[in-house]
Design a protein around this motif. Structure first.
Motif, PDB file in Angstrom:
ATOM      1  N   ALA A  44       0.838  -1.200   0.000  1.00 49.17           N
ATOM      2  CA  ALA A  44       0.000   0.000   0.000  1.00 49.17           C
ATOM      3  C   ALA A  44       0.870   1.247   0.000  1.00 49.17           C
ATOM      4  CB  ALA A  44      -0.926  -0.011   1.214  1.00 49.17           C
ATOM      5  N   ASN A  45       1.947   1.217   0.770  1.00 57.15           N
ATOM      6  CA  ASN A  45       2.870   2.354   0.847  1.00 57.15           C
ATOM      7  C   ASN A  45       3.500   2.627  -0.512  1.00 57.15           C
ATOM      8  OD1 ASN A  45       4.395   4.412   1.961  1.00 57.15           O
ATOM      9  ND2 ASN A  45       5.825   3.069   3.017  1.00 57.15           N
ATOM     10  N   GLY A  46       3.903   1.582  -1.207  1.00 57.57           N
ATOM     11  CA  GLY A  46       4.484   1.760  -2.530  1.00 57.57           C
ATOM     12  C   GLY A  46       3.455   2.180  -3.565  1.00 57.57           C
ATOM     13  N   THR A  47       2.288   1.555  -3.526  1.00 57.11           N
ATOM     14  CA  THR A  47       1.228   1.862  -4.495  1.00 57.11           C
ATOM     15  C   THR A  47       0.757   3.301  -4.367  1.00 57.11           C
ATOM     16  OG1 THR A  47       0.512  -0.455  -4.459  1.00 57.11           O
ATOM     17  CG2 THR A  47      -1.068   1.164  -5.292  1.00 57.11           C
ATOM     18  N   ASN A  48       0.723   3.810  -3.147  1.00 64.23           N
ATOM     19  CA  ASN A  48       0.305   5.187  -2.915  1.00 64.23           C
ATOM     20  C   ASN A  48       1.211   6.180  -3.637  1.00 64.23           C
ATOM     21  OD1 ASN A  48      -1.466   7.064  -1.508  1.00 64.23           O
ATOM     22  ND2 ASN A  48       0.286   7.567  -0.218  1.00 64.23           N
ATOM     23  N   ARG A  49       2.466   5.792  -3.899  1.00 57.46           N
ATOM     24  CA  ARG A  49       3.412   6.689  -4.578  1.00 57.46           C
ATOM     25  C   ARG A  49       3.047   6.914  -6.039  1.00 57.46           C
ATOM     26  NH1 ARG A  49       7.203   7.641  -0.435  1.00 57.46           N
ATOM     27  NH2 ARG A  49       6.457   6.313   1.264  1.00 57.46           N
ATOM     28  N   VAL A  50       2.324   5.959  -6.633  1.00 57.26           N
ATOM     29  CA  VAL A  50       1.863   6.143  -8.015  1.00 57.26           C
ATOM     30  C   VAL A  50       0.927   7.346  -8.070  1.00 57.26           C
ATOM     31  CG1 VAL A  50       0.595   5.118  -9.940  1.00 57.26           C
ATOM     32  CG2 VAL A  50       2.084   3.683  -8.505  1.00 57.26           C
ATOM     33  N   SER A  51      -0.018   7.376  -7.153  1.00 54.85           N
ATOM     34  CA  SER A  51      -0.960   8.486  -7.090  1.00 54.85           C
ATOM     35  C   SER A  51      -0.255   9.804  -6.803  1.00 54.85           C
ATOM     36  CB  SER A  51      -2.009   8.209  -5.997  1.00 54.85           C
ATOM     37  OG  SER A  51      -2.811   9.340  -5.774  1.00 54.85           O
ATOM     38  N   ILE A  52       0.682   9.783  -5.852  1.00 54.97           N
ATOM     39  CA  ILE A  52       1.401  11.007  -5.485  1.00 54.97           C
ATOM     40  C   ILE A  52       2.181  11.547  -6.676  1.00 54.97           C
ATOM     41  CG2 ILE A  52       3.277  11.923  -4.052  1.00 54.97           C
ATOM     42  CD1 ILE A  52       2.344   9.861  -1.907  1.00 54.97           C
ATOM     43  N   THR A  53       2.793  10.653  -7.451  1.00 52.27           N
ATOM     44  CA  THR A  53       3.578  11.077  -8.613  1.00 52.27           C
ATOM     45  C   THR A  53       2.703  11.763  -9.648  1.00 52.27           C
ATOM     46  OG1 THR A  53       5.173   9.276  -8.297  1.00 52.27           O
ATOM     47  CG2 THR A  53       5.069  10.292 -10.481  1.00 52.27           C
ATOM     48  N   PHE A  54       1.615  11.109 -10.055  1.00 56.81           N
ATOM     49  CA  PHE A  54       0.750  11.691 -11.078  1.00 56.81           C
ATOM     50  C   PHE A  54       0.054  12.950 -10.581  1.00 56.81           C
ATOM     51  CE2 PHE A  54       1.271   7.480 -12.908  1.00 56.81           C
ATOM     52  CZ  PHE A  54       1.337   7.756 -14.262  1.00 56.81           C
ATOM     53  N   GLN A  55      -0.349  12.949  -9.321  1.00 57.30           N
ATOM     54  CA  GLN A  55      -0.984  14.121  -8.734  1.00 57.30           C
ATOM     55  C   GLN A  55      -0.016  15.295  -8.734  1.00 57.30           C
ATOM     56  OE1 GLN A  55      -2.331  13.650  -4.571  1.00 57.30           O
ATOM     57  NE2 GLN A  55      -0.946  15.344  -4.193  1.00 57.30           N
ATOM     58  N   SER A  56       1.256  15.037  -8.406  1.00 56.60           N
ATOM     59  CA  SER A  56       2.260  16.097  -8.370  1.00 56.60           C
ATOM     60  C   SER A  56       2.535  16.636  -9.768  1.00 56.60           C
ATOM     61  CB  SER A  56       3.560  15.577  -7.747  1.00 56.60           C
ATOM     62  OG  SER A  56       3.341  15.161  -6.411  1.00 56.60           O
ATOM     63  N   VAL A  57       2.557  15.754 -10.767  1.00 60.78           N
ATOM     64  CA  VAL A  57       2.738  16.198 -12.155  1.00 60.78           C
ATOM     65  C   VAL A  57       1.619  17.159 -12.541  1.00 60.78           C
ATOM     66  CG1 VAL A  57       2.668  15.460 -14.566  1.00 60.78           C
ATOM     67  CG2 VAL A  57       4.044  14.189 -12.912  1.00 60.78           C
ATOM     68  N   ALA A  58       0.375  16.780 -12.216  1.00 60.39           N
ATOM     69  CA  ALA A  58      -0.771  17.629 -12.560  1.00 60.39           C
ATOM     70  C   ALA A  58      -0.691  18.974 -11.842  1.00 60.39           C
ATOM     71  CB  ALA A  58      -2.070  16.912 -12.193  1.00 60.39           C
ATOM     72  N   ALA A  59      -0.321  18.952 -10.564  1.00 57.49           N
ATOM     73  CA  ALA A  59      -0.255  20.186  -9.785  1.00 57.49           C
ATOM     74  C   ALA A  59       0.866  21.098 -10.276  1.00 57.49           C
ATOM     75  CB  ALA A  59      -0.062  19.864  -8.308  1.00 57.49           C
ATOM     76  N   VAL A  60       2.044  20.514 -10.548  1.00 61.55           N
ATOM     77  CA  VAL A  60       3.178  21.315 -11.040  1.00 61.55           C
ATOM     78  C   VAL A  60       2.827  21.960 -12.375  1.00 61.55           C
ATOM     79  CG1 VAL A  60       5.517  21.168 -11.975  1.00 61.55           C
ATOM     80  CG2 VAL A  60       4.977  20.051  -9.809  1.00 61.55           C
ATOM     81  N   ALA A  61       2.228  21.199 -13.277  1.00 63.48           N
ATOM     82  CA  ALA A  61       1.845  21.741 -14.581  1.00 63.48           C
ATOM     83  C   ALA A  61       0.856  22.890 -14.423  1.00 63.48           C
ATOM     84  CB  ALA A  61       1.244  20.638 -15.447  1.00 63.48           C
ATOM     85  N   SER A  62      -0.090  22.731 -13.510  1.00 62.59           N
ATOM     86  CA  SER A  62      -1.091  23.777 -13.293  1.00 62.59           C
ATOM     87  C   SER A  62      -0.459  25.033 -12.696  1.00 62.59           C
ATOM     88  CB  SER A  62      -2.198  23.256 -12.368  1.00 62.59           C
ATOM     89  OG  SER A  62      -2.907  22.199 -12.972  1.00 62.59           O
TER      90      SER A  62
END
Length: 247
Positions: A44-62
């Motif tokens: 779960a700890n590792g899988t959660n990083r997938v979401s954090i990565t994509f979420q951060s990409v979206a936020a940085v781009a915005s």
């Protein structure tokens, strides 16, 4: 993955992405949810990083489209965080599931209390390179260790360092935070992948929701009253999650 699990991950992902960009605490919702769906704590700890990565990409781009221009300083702050995150992941992969869950409960309890404390009113000013002292770099390394290990509530630590120590205004804190998190999460995710601690189906569905939430958080101007309502609702959900983990 069942339809219920996919729907829950998508919905909680939206909420978590929204909260993570505006303040902190999204992983206090997503990480336990993955565990409730049967993923072992480390997976779960590792899988959660997938979401954090994509979420951060979206936020940085915005943020970049909105005019944020702090790439140089953000990358400088990211370097010690990257080194720390590698150590944090190593620690996370070498403790028992039972100890990890106990640490998660303690961290969530402390973070929930800190979330509700009022932010002091400070005289803020733009960040410059000369203000990046060894103490600041050491603090970023420590945040990286914690973020690599658990990530839950890491935004609270950024507020302490960037807002209270460096006295950057909170809007800019969020812009710095999402880029730093993105940079140190990439090698952390790679380490979890190397050790087969990621389940892509869960992570990608959660990421779809969190990217949507991150995009909304950048676009929506939340009033102080609205932000407080979001905090209290988040706190209520966190209390339920903590009780569920304990029981």
């Amino acid at each position: 993955m069942t339809l219920f699990e996919a729907t829950a991950l998508l919905g909680i992902g939206v909420v978590a992405g929204f909260i993570n960009v505006l303040a902190a605490g999204g992983s206090m919702l997503t990480l336990p949810l993955l565990m409730f769906f049967g993923l072992p704590p480390q997976v779960a700890n590792g899988t959660n990083r997938v979401s954090i990565t994509f979420q951060s990409v979206a936020a940085v781009a915005s943020f970049l489209r909105a005019g944020s221009r702090h790439l140089d300083l953000s990358l400088r702050l990211s370097l010690p965080a990257v080194v720390g995150s590698l150590l944090g992941v190593w620690l996370a992969l070498n403790i028992s599931d039972a100890l990890f869950q106990h640490i998660l409960v303690v961290v969530m309890s402390c973070a929930a209390v800190i979330m509700m404390l009022p932010q002091p009113k400070l005289d803020t000013r733009p960040l410059s390179r000369d203000r990046l002292t060894p103490a600041v770099y050491l603090a970023m390394f420590a945040i990286g260790v914690y973020g690599g290990f658990l990530q839950v509530g890491v935004g609270i630590l950024f507020i302490i360092v960037l807002y209270r120590m460096l006295k950057i205004d909170l809007a800019q804190v969020n812009a710095f935070k999402v880029l730093i998190v993105l940079v140190y999460t990439l090698p952390a995710l790679a380490m979890f992948l190397w050790h087969d601690q990621v389940r892509w189906s869960y992570g990608l569905v959660l990421a779809m929701g969190s990217m949507t939430g991150a995009w909304l958080a950048v676009k929506v101007n939340v009033s102080a009253r609205g932000a407080m309502v979001v905090k209290w609702l988040t706190l209520a959900v966190i209390v339920v999650i903590i009780l569920r983990l304990l029981l």
